[in-house]
Design a protein around this motif. Structure first.
Motif, short mmCIF file in Angstrom:
data_model
loop_
_atom_site.label_atom_id
_atom_site.label_comp_id
_atom_site.label_asym_id
_atom_site.label_seq_id
_atom_site.Cartn_x
_atom_site.Cartn_y
_atom_site.Cartn_z
N GLU A 42 0.75 -1.14 0.02
CA GLU A 42 -0.28 -0.04 0.06
C GLU A 42 0.78 1.31 -0.09
OE1 GLU A 42 -4.01 1.67 2.45
OE2 GLU A 42 -1.99 0.89 3.65
N VAL A 43 0.37 2.27 -0.87
CA VAL A 43 1.06 3.70 -0.71
C VAL A 43 0.34 4.52 0.04
CG1 VAL A 43 2.25 5.30 -2.23
CG2 VAL A 43 2.23 2.85 -2.95
N VAL A 44 0.66 4.91 1.09
CA VAL A 44 0.17 5.87 1.88
C VAL A 44 0.86 7.21 1.76
CG1 VAL A 44 -0.74 6.60 4.16
CG2 VAL A 44 -0.60 4.23 3.49
N ALA A 45 0.06 8.40 1.34
CA ALA A 45 0.67 9.64 1.32
C ALA A 45 0.24 10.22 2.49
CB ALA A 45 -0.01 10.30 -0.23
N ILE A 46 1.33 11.09 3.07
CA ILE A 46 1.32 11.93 4.04
C ILE A 46 1.36 13.31 3.58
CG2 ILE A 46 1.77 12.68 6.15
CD1 ILE A 46 2.69 9.98 7.13
N VAL A 47 0.17 14.33 3.67
CA VAL A 47 0.09 15.57 3.26
C VAL A 47 -0.25 16.49 4.27
CG1 VAL A 47 -0.58 14.96 0.91
CG2 VAL A 47 -2.18 15.58 2.37
N GLY A 48 0.26 17.76 4.24
CA GLY A 48 0.01 18.78 5.30
C GLY A 48 0.93 19.80 4.80
N ASP A 49 0.39 21.00 5.59
CA ASP A 49 0.90 22.16 5.18
C ASP A 49 2.51 22.21 5.92
OD1 ASP A 49 1.25 24.82 4.20
OD2 ASP A 49 -0.50 25.38 5.51
N ASN A 50 3.36 23.33 5.58
CA ASN A 50 4.68 23.53 6.35
C ASN A 50 4.41 23.35 7.86
OD1 ASN A 50 6.35 23.48 4.02
ND2 ASN A 50 6.01 25.47 3.90
N GLY A 51 4.99 22.64 8.63
CA GLY A 51 4.93 22.69 9.92
C GLY A 51 3.98 21.77 10.60
N ALA A 52 3.23 21.08 9.68
CA ALA A 52 2.22 20.38 10.08
C ALA A 52 2.63 19.03 11.02
CB ALA A 52 1.69 19.72 8.89
N GLY A 53 3.77 18.88 10.71
CA GLY A 53 4.33 17.58 11.36
C GLY A 53 4.81 16.43 10.75
N LYS A 54 4.84 16.60 9.36
CA LYS A 54 5.17 15.35 8.57
C LYS A 54 6.77 14.88 8.87
CE LYS A 54 4.62 17.98 4.95
NZ LYS A 54 4.40 19.07 5.28
N SER A 55 7.59 15.79 8.82
CA SER A 55 8.83 15.41 8.91
C SER A 55 9.06 14.91 10.52
CB SER A 55 9.91 16.59 9.10
OG SER A 55 9.57 17.04 7.64
N THR A 56 8.40 15.51 11.44
CA THR A 56 8.65 14.71 12.73
C THR A 56 8.11 13.60 12.76
OG1 THR A 56 8.09 16.98 13.52
CG2 THR A 56 7.97 15.23 15.18
N LEU A 57 6.93 13.17 12.17
CA LEU A 57 6.55 11.70 12.15
C LEU A 57 7.31 10.87 11.62
CD1 LEU A 57 3.98 9.98 12.61
CD2 LEU A 57 2.91 10.55 10.65
N VAL A 58 8.01 11.37 10.57
CA VAL A 58 8.99 10.39 9.63
C VAL A 58 10.08 10.28 10.57
CG1 VAL A 58 10.75 10.38 7.94
CG2 VAL A 58 8.39 11.30 7.45
N LYS A 59 10.62 11.06 11.26
CA LYS A 59 11.62 11.07 12.24
C LYS A 59 11.39 10.05 13.36
CE LYS A 59 13.95 15.23 11.08
NZ LYS A 59 14.11 16.76 11.35
N LEU A 175 9.34 7.59 1.88
CA LEU A 175 10.09 8.68 1.22
C LEU A 175 9.66 10.01 1.72
CD1 LEU A 175 9.15 6.78 -2.04
CD2 LEU A 175 11.23 6.33 -0.82
N ASP A 176 10.58 10.76 1.92
CA ASP A 176 10.23 12.27 2.43
C ASP A 176 10.35 13.38 1.17
OD1 ASP A 176 9.69 14.61 3.84
OD2 ASP A 176 11.24 14.36 5.20
N GLU A 177 9.42 13.64 0.69
CA GLU A 177 9.49 14.42 -0.54
C GLU A 177 10.17 14.15 -1.47
OE1 GLU A 177 7.82 17.70 -0.82
OE2 GLU A 177 7.12 18.26 1.24
#
Ligand code: ADP
Ligand code: MG
Lengths: 290, 413
Positions: A42-59, A175-177
């Motif tokens: 499954e390919v799950v895309a995580i989207v959100g504005d800048n500062g939404a917490g995407k990178s933090t979730l990845v980390k 995959l981050d961006e």
């Protein structure tokens, strides 16, 4: 969509499952009560504005940060991911946005960095053969694996970074961006690569800003807004406007209007008999028609 | 001639120019140089120029006797420079190698001569001191993030002080001429027949490794060096080393201390190019963050590199004391530090990290020692030596920066 959307009836099919994950940086609540499920293939895309917490979730998933609260289940077992090595050992591989390749090393050396074959007497030949196998499986277009990474194009570098993460036979790849810095052809190349990852049965988490990429390749879209879950959609049942509304937290605002206008540019304007241009139809209706 | 044989699996991309065979290898070499990947070329050319000039100025310079001496003189500082190559590869520096070498020679002098210890025990303590110093540097660097420049500058002062302190009231310790140390560093030469055997072994070794490698690559479906090129390379090595050995054997021959130095170069070269540790060193020097994310224990690598550097500095100090048959308060002071660092850089190790080879220490120290020896033969004192060495160092660093820019432009950075 070539691949049928997976029916996710049973929670045990999830490879990765997050519940109530929370992360604060001092006074900043970067993530609050986040849930996320990823199934095999499954390919799950995580989207959100800048500062939404995407990178933090990845980390958090890659062992860079520990969550303050919440549970992570991998293969239906509760796990903790205290450091990057434990993430890799579990089978979670991450390709960060900055790729983190060594410019002074060649493709083979970068692919096998940290996991070289035969540590005391490196087995260059086996590593080179394996590199070619891997790159060919991914239909990567890299002319030579013995040239320094610095001489590769952005898409090729992205490919090397993704191929690298596959060496450890992961079950989930993040995959981050992956297409942020790429041109049209290279973006297509990377999206093909994502399709190939899904064919191999991996769970793919893709962070993206680009709605077109998300629509092209993702099975599901998870929206984050201000560090919270703000929607979980199956691609194909949702319009870009709905996703954008969830990202921005408003159904009708400048952002959705503007996106709609961009879409409308492709529509032939209707010239009325008096020489003026007819007002556009309701953009939302247009999207539903499509 | 059009070949119908299938192309090796690593050369199938149609964008790749066919670079097989001897001519292809040469064309590839030219590409590399153009792209700013200069390797050992500048230092080899520089050495040729320096030798020519010095020989014209003084006909005794290239005499066998002088070259025999030159190689022996090169060895202690060359060993220290090997350690500098390692720290430069991870984009750090050790400014204290001179002091550590001086301390190490003081330890050997006191333990072996003044206290009558067994020579190997004395050596072991001195070397161990080097290990501990490097380990401490690593801990401070990793824990507090103090720049290595500052840590080792502190080390430079502290260990110089310690050396002066332990030698206070003793002054100079003379190491007996019949001791194994002095015999090894001054009097022990490889017998002529053995030197030719060693040369033959080196050439045969190169031939066999290249051949097995080429076979294995072909079996794996990869491109490989043709037999002609392999034979040419090992043949050239045989002739080159054979001639050098013959020429040096006209005088006293090849000193065992120089053999030790070359052995250390070869060992370090192996460690840097053929082991996981070496890859990690280059990776840390190229992109620390990438190395960390690849699961490399970056702190361990830093510590290991500081340990290697200080240990080699200690070994160099023992060799220097043996060569001089004395250890004193001035051991390791003066230009030892700067010569070791300059040798690594002149030899082609980049100050920016991630680029360099163990051979840089060998070539670089020979350049520096040649200048020193040549100017001494001309009866010019150390003032000229400093100025000329400084100029050569400046040239080397400028070349490093220029070739780095060229690499960036050619996408090879
Ligand atoms: N290491 C950190 N220290 C303090 N605040 C952080 C740190 N990392 C992220 N943040 C904050 O957490 C929030 C989420 O950031 P991030 O995950 O990078 O968002 P995104 O990747 O979606 O743009 C932001 O407000 C950011 O400032
Ligand atoms: Mg981000």
């Amino acid at each position: 969509m070539t691949t049928p959307t997976l029916e996710r009836t049973d929670a045990t099919t999830n490879i990765l499952s997050l519940r109530g994950v929370t992360k604060n940086f001092g006074a900043v609540a970067a993530l609050t009560d986040i849930s996320l499920d990823v199934a095999a293939g499954e390919v799950v895309a995580i989207v959100g504005d800048n500062g939404a917490g995407k990178s933090t979730l990845v980390k958090i998933l890659s062992g860079v940060h520990l969550p303050d609260a919440g549970t992570i289940e991998f293969d239906s077992r509760p796990v903790s991911i205290p450091n990057p090595t434990s993430a890799l050992n579990l089978g979670i591989a991450t390709v960060f946005q900055d790729l983190a390749l060594c410019d002074n090393l060649n493709v083979i050396e970068n692919l096998f960095l940290g996991q070289e074959l035969r540590p005391a007497r490196l087995n260059d030949i086996a590593m080179e053969v394996r590199s070619w196998e891997l790159l060919r499986q991914l239909s990567a277009k890299i002319p030579s694996v013995r040239i320094p990474i610095a001489s590769l194009s952005g898409g090729q570098r992205q490919t090397v970074a993704i191929a690298r993460s596959l060496l450890g036979d992961p079950k989930v790849i993040i995959l981050d961006e992956p297409t942020a810095a790429l041109g049209v052809a290279q973006t297509a190349e990377v999206l093909n690569l994502v399709e190939r990852l899904r064919e191999r049965g991996l769970g793919v988490i893709m962070i993206s800003h680009n709605m077109a990429d998300v629509q092209a390749v993702a099975d599901r879209v998870v929206v984050l807004r201000l560090g919270r879950n703000n929607g979980d959609y199956k691609v194909g049942t949702v319009t870009p406007e709905e996703i954008i509304a969830a990202i921005t937290g408003a159904t009708d605002n400048a952002v959705t209007r503007r996106t709609s206008q961009v879409d409308l540019r492709s529509i032939q304007p209707i010239t009325l008999p008096d020489g003026t241009i007819a007002p556009p139809e309701n953009p939302t209706d247009k999207e539903v028609d499509r | 001639m059009t070949t119908t044989a299938p192309r090796p699996s690593d050369l199938q991309d149609e964008r790749l120019a066919n670079r097989e065979g001897i001519r292809g290898t040469f064309a590839g070499f030219v590409d590399k140089i153009r792209g700013g990947d200069l390797g050992a070329l500048p230092v080899v050319i520089g050495l040729a120029v320096i030798w020519t000039v010095l020989q014209i100025l003084n006909h005794g310079f290239l005499s066998a006797a002088n070259l025999v001496n030159l190689l022996l003189e090169s060895s202690p500082t060359g060993v220290i420079a090997l350690g500098i190559v390692c720290v430069l590869l991870v984009a750090q520096i050790d400014l204290s190698v001179g002091s550590v070498s001086g301390l190490s020679s003081a330890i050997v002098g006191i333990l072996f001569v003044n206290l009558g210890w067994n020579v190997f025990a004395a050596i072991a303590v001195a070397v161990l001191t080097g290990v501990v110093i490097g380990w401490v540097y690593g801990q401070i660097f990793n824990r507090f993030g103090v720049p290595s420049f500052v840590i080792t500058l502190a080390g430079l002062l502290s260990f110089l002080g310690l050396q002066l302190y332990v030698l206070k009231g003793i002054g100079t310790i003379n190491i007996p001429f019949d001791s194994p140390l002095v015999i090894f560093a001054q009097l022990a030469f490889v017998p002529a027949w053995l030197s030719y055997v060693l040369v033959a072994i080196a050439a045969a070794g190169l031939f066999l490794t290249d051949l097995t490698r080429a076979r294995a690559r072909r079996t794996a479906g990869l491109s490989a060096q043709p037999l002609s090129l392999i034979a040419l390379k090992s043949g050239a090595l045989l002739v080159g080393l054979g001639f050098a050995a013959w020429y040096l054997n006209i005088a006293r021959g090849i000193g065992w201390m120089f053999v030790l130095f070359v052995a250390l170069v070869l060992i370090l070269n192996y460690a840097l190019t053929r082991t996981k540790w070496g890859r990690a060193v280059f990776a840390v020097g190229g992109n620390v963050e990438a190395a960390r994310r690849a699961g490399i224990k970056v702190k361990t690598i830093y510590t290991s590199v500081f340990v290697v550097c200080s240990t080699l500095a200690a070994v160099g100090g023992i060799l220097a004391a043996s060569r001089l048959a004395a250890s004193s308060q001035s051991s390791g002071t003066g230009d030892v530090n700067l010569n070791a660092i300059a040798a690594a850089v002149i030899g082609g190790t980049s100050l920016f990290g991630g680029r360099g080879t163990a051979f840089a220490a060998l070539l670089g120290i020979i350049v520096i020692q040649s200048i020193s020896s040549g100017l001494t033969l001309l009866n010019l004192d150390s003032s000229f030596r400093f100025m000329v060495t400084g100029l050569v160092l400046l040239l080397a660093v400028a070349l490093d920066s220029v070739s780095r820019r060229s690499r960036t432009n050619h996408g090879r950075a």
